[in-house]
Motif scaffolding. Structure first.
Motif, PDB file in Angstrom:
ATOM      1  N   MET A   1      52.976  23.337  73.164  1.00  0.00           N
ATOM      2  CA  MET A   1      53.275  24.360  72.179  1.00  0.00           C
ATOM      3  C   MET A   1      54.603  24.035  71.513  1.00  0.00           C
ATOM      4  O   MET A   1      55.570  23.684  72.159  1.00  0.00           O
ATOM      5  N   VAL A   2      54.611  24.146  70.212  1.00  0.00           N
ATOM      6  CA  VAL A   2      55.802  23.832  69.436  1.00  0.00           C
ATOM      7  C   VAL A   2      56.343  25.126  68.840  1.00  0.00           C
ATOM      8  O   VAL A   2      55.615  25.861  68.170  1.00  0.00           O
ATOM      9  N   LEU A   3      57.613  25.397  69.088  1.00  0.00           N
ATOM     10  CA  LEU A   3      58.257  26.559  68.491  1.00  0.00           C
ATOM     11  C   LEU A   3      58.860  26.140  67.160  1.00  0.00           C
ATOM     12  O   LEU A   3      59.661  25.202  67.098  1.00  0.00           O
ATOM     13  N   ILE A   4      58.463  26.817  66.101  1.00  0.00           N
ATOM     14  CA  ILE A   4      58.910  26.462  64.760  1.00  0.00           C
ATOM     15  C   ILE A   4      59.831  27.557  64.242  1.00  0.00           C
ATOM     16  O   ILE A   4      59.444  28.730  64.207  1.00  0.00           O
ATOM     17  N   PRO A   5      61.053  27.206  63.840  1.00  0.00           N
ATOM     18  CA  PRO A   5      61.960  28.214  63.278  1.00  0.00           C
ATOM     19  C   PRO A   5      61.390  28.832  62.004  1.00  0.00           C
ATOM     20  O   PRO A   5      60.637  28.193  61.259  1.00  0.00           O
ATOM     21  N   LYS A   6      61.746  30.077  61.735  1.00  0.00           N
ATOM     22  CA  LYS A   6      61.234  30.781  60.561  1.00  0.00           C
ATOM     23  C   LYS A   6      61.618  30.082  59.262  1.00  0.00           C
ATOM     24  O   LYS A   6      60.835  30.065  58.314  1.00  0.00           O
ATOM     25  N   GLN A   7      62.793  29.496  59.211  1.00  0.00           N
ATOM     26  CA  GLN A   7      63.233  28.789  57.996  1.00  0.00           C
ATOM     27  C   GLN A   7      62.315  27.614  57.700  1.00  0.00           C
ATOM     28  O   GLN A   7      61.940  27.376  56.549  1.00  0.00           O
ATOM     29  N   ASN A   8      61.966  26.860  58.732  1.00  0.00           N
ATOM     30  CA  ASN A   8      61.077  25.714  58.537  1.00  0.00           C
ATOM     31  C   ASN A   8      59.680  26.159  58.133  1.00  0.00           C
ATOM     32  O   ASN A   8      59.062  25.566  57.244  1.00  0.00           O
ATOM     33  N   LYS A   9      59.193  27.220  58.789  1.00  0.00           N
ATOM     34  CA  LYS A   9      57.858  27.727  58.455  1.00  0.00           C
ATOM     35  C   LYS A   9      57.813  28.195  57.005  1.00  0.00           C
ATOM     36  O   LYS A   9      56.878  27.890  56.266  1.00  0.00           O
ATOM     37  N   LYS A  10      58.847  28.896  56.576  1.00  0.00           N
ATOM     38  CA  LYS A  10      58.895  29.385  55.195  1.00  0.00           C
ATOM     39  C   LYS A  10      58.961  28.219  54.204  1.00  0.00           C
ATOM     40  O   LYS A  10      58.287  28.227  53.179  1.00  0.00           O
ATOM     41  N   ALA A  11      59.750  27.201  54.530  1.00  0.00           N
ATOM     42  CA  ALA A  11      59.857  26.028  53.648  1.00  0.00           C
ATOM     43  C   ALA A  11      58.509  25.319  53.513  1.00  0.00           C
ATOM     44  O   ALA A  11      58.112  24.908  52.412  1.00  0.00           O
ATOM     45  N   ILE A  12      57.788  25.186  54.624  1.00  0.00           N
ATOM     46  CA  ILE A  12      56.479  24.520  54.608  1.00  0.00           C
ATOM     47  C   ILE A  12      55.475  25.338  53.799  1.00  0.00           C
ATOM     48  O   ILE A  12      54.758  24.805  52.945  1.00  0.00           O
ATOM     49  N   LEU A  13      55.418  26.647  54.051  1.00  0.00           N
ATOM     50  CA  LEU A  13      54.475  27.505  53.326  1.00  0.00           C
ATOM     51  C   LEU A  13      54.783  27.534  51.831  1.00  0.00           C
ATOM     52  O   LEU A  13      53.869  27.531  51.001  1.00  0.00           O
ATOM     53  N   GLN A  14      56.067  27.562  51.471  1.00  0.00           N
ATOM     54  CA  GLN A  14      56.435  27.544  50.048  1.00  0.00           C
ATOM     55  C   GLN A  14      55.991  26.239  49.392  1.00  0.00           C
ATOM     56  O   GLN A  14      55.482  26.240  48.275  1.00  0.00           O
ATOM     57  N   TYR A  15      56.180  25.128  50.095  1.00  0.00           N
ATOM     58  CA  TYR A  15      55.768  23.841  49.542  1.00  0.00           C
ATOM     59  C   TYR A  15      54.247  23.786  49.356  1.00  0.00           C
ATOM     60  O   TYR A  15      53.758  23.332  48.321  1.00  0.00           O
ATOM     61  N   ILE A  16      53.504  24.255  50.363  1.00  0.00           N
ATOM     62  CA  ILE A  16      52.045  24.237  50.273  1.00  0.00           C
ATOM     63  C   ILE A  16      51.579  25.106  49.111  1.00  0.00           C
ATOM     64  O   ILE A  16      50.694  24.717  48.346  1.00  0.00           O
ATOM     65  N   PHE A  17      52.182  26.285  48.938  1.00  0.00           N
ATOM     66  CA  PHE A  17      51.761  27.154  47.847  1.00  0.00           C
ATOM     67  C   PHE A  17      52.147  26.560  46.498  1.00  0.00           C
ATOM     68  O   PHE A  17      51.368  26.610  45.546  1.00  0.00           O
ATOM     69  N   LYS A  18      53.329  25.986  46.408  1.00  0.00           N
ATOM     70  CA  LYS A  18      53.783  25.426  45.131  1.00  0.00           C
ATOM     71  C   LYS A  18      52.897  24.262  44.679  1.00  0.00           C
ATOM     72  O   LYS A  18      52.461  24.198  43.534  1.00  0.00           O
ATOM     73  N   GLU A  19      52.603  23.340  45.595  1.00  0.00           N
ATOM     74  CA  GLU A  19      51.846  22.140  45.247  1.00  0.00           C
ATOM     75  C   GLU A  19      50.335  22.349  45.328  1.00  0.00           C
ATOM     76  O   GLU A  19      49.592  21.739  44.576  1.00  0.00           O
ATOM     77  N   GLY A  20      49.879  23.140  46.277  1.00  0.00           N
ATOM     78  CA  GLY A  20      48.445  23.325  46.483  1.00  0.00           C
ATOM     79  C   GLY A  20      47.853  22.305  47.432  1.00  0.00           C
ATOM     80  O   GLY A  20      46.740  22.479  47.919  1.00  0.00           O
ATOM     81  N   VAL A  21      48.591  21.247  47.696  1.00  0.00           N
ATOM     82  CA  VAL A  21      48.159  20.199  48.628  1.00  0.00           C
ATOM     83  C   VAL A  21      49.372  19.734  49.423  1.00  0.00           C
ATOM     84  O   VAL A  21      50.509  19.917  49.007  1.00  0.00           O
ATOM     85  N   ILE A  22      49.104  19.128  50.573  1.00  0.00           N
ATOM     86  CA  ILE A  22      50.183  18.520  51.356  1.00  0.00           C
ATOM     87  C   ILE A  22      49.611  17.324  52.093  1.00  0.00           C
ATOM     88  O   ILE A  22      48.456  17.335  52.521  1.00  0.00           O
ATOM     89  N   VAL A  23      50.414  16.284  52.204  1.00  0.00           N
ATOM     90  CA  VAL A  23      50.034  15.053  52.897  1.00  0.00           C
ATOM     91  C   VAL A  23      51.001  14.883  54.058  1.00  0.00           C
ATOM     92  O   VAL A  23      52.205  15.066  53.910  1.00  0.00           O
TER      93      VAL A  23
END
Length: 154
Positions: A1-23
């Motif tokens: 199990m990986v604990l992910i800080p809220k800042q990192n989770k928010k940054a990832i979700l923002q990137y996914i929403f902005k681009e629509g794709v992620i690699v």
């Protein structure tokens, strides 16, 4: 199990929403993702979680994960990131390029698409007809030429 800080989770979700794709590379030891300033394993785990809830679709090829946002994922991320309904990912917005208009040449008033001499659809001019004659060097069903070998020239 990986604990992910809220800042990192928010940054990832923002990137996914902005681009629509992620690699994402299949490398959990990679210290940083290529596009976001977070560890690669955090991106892998967030995308894995979103895929299991069918917010992302997943494709894996040559040790790379490709994730694409679904319509349900867009609605979910709008709710999570508190975004208005007018905001959409880049994959859904129509890109307008500033290309100059092509001139048709010959003053035909814009007929055709610049192929051949214009006019007919699906017809070849005499000087444009492809030629398929000649020897095939034994490839295909001809087995070496007309009348030679098995089934030749039939």
């Amino acid at each position: 199990m990986v604990l992910i800080p809220k800042q990192n989770k928010k940054a990832i979700l923002q990137y996914i929403f902005k681009e629509g794709v992620i690699v994402c590379a299949k490398d959990h030891r990679k210290p940083k993702h290529d596009d976001i300033e977070v560890p690669n394993i955090h991106v892998m785990m967030i995308c894995k979680s979103l895929t299991s809830r069918s917010y992302l679709t997943h494709t894996f090829n040559w040790q790379w994960h490709y994730y694409y946002l679904t319509d349900e994922g867009i609605a979910y991320l709008r709710e999570q990131l508190h975004l208005p309904a007018q905001v959409a990912p880049l994959t859904l917005t129509k890109q307008r390029t500033a290309r100059p208009m092509m001139s048709s040449g010959g003053g035909e008033g814009g007929k055709g698409k610049g192929w051949g001499k214009g006019g007919g659809k699906g017809k070849w001019d005499d000087d444009q007809k492809p030629s398929f004659g000649g020897k095939g060097f034994g490839r295909g069903r001809g087995y070496g030429g007309e009348g030679e070998g098995k089934g030749g020239g039939e």
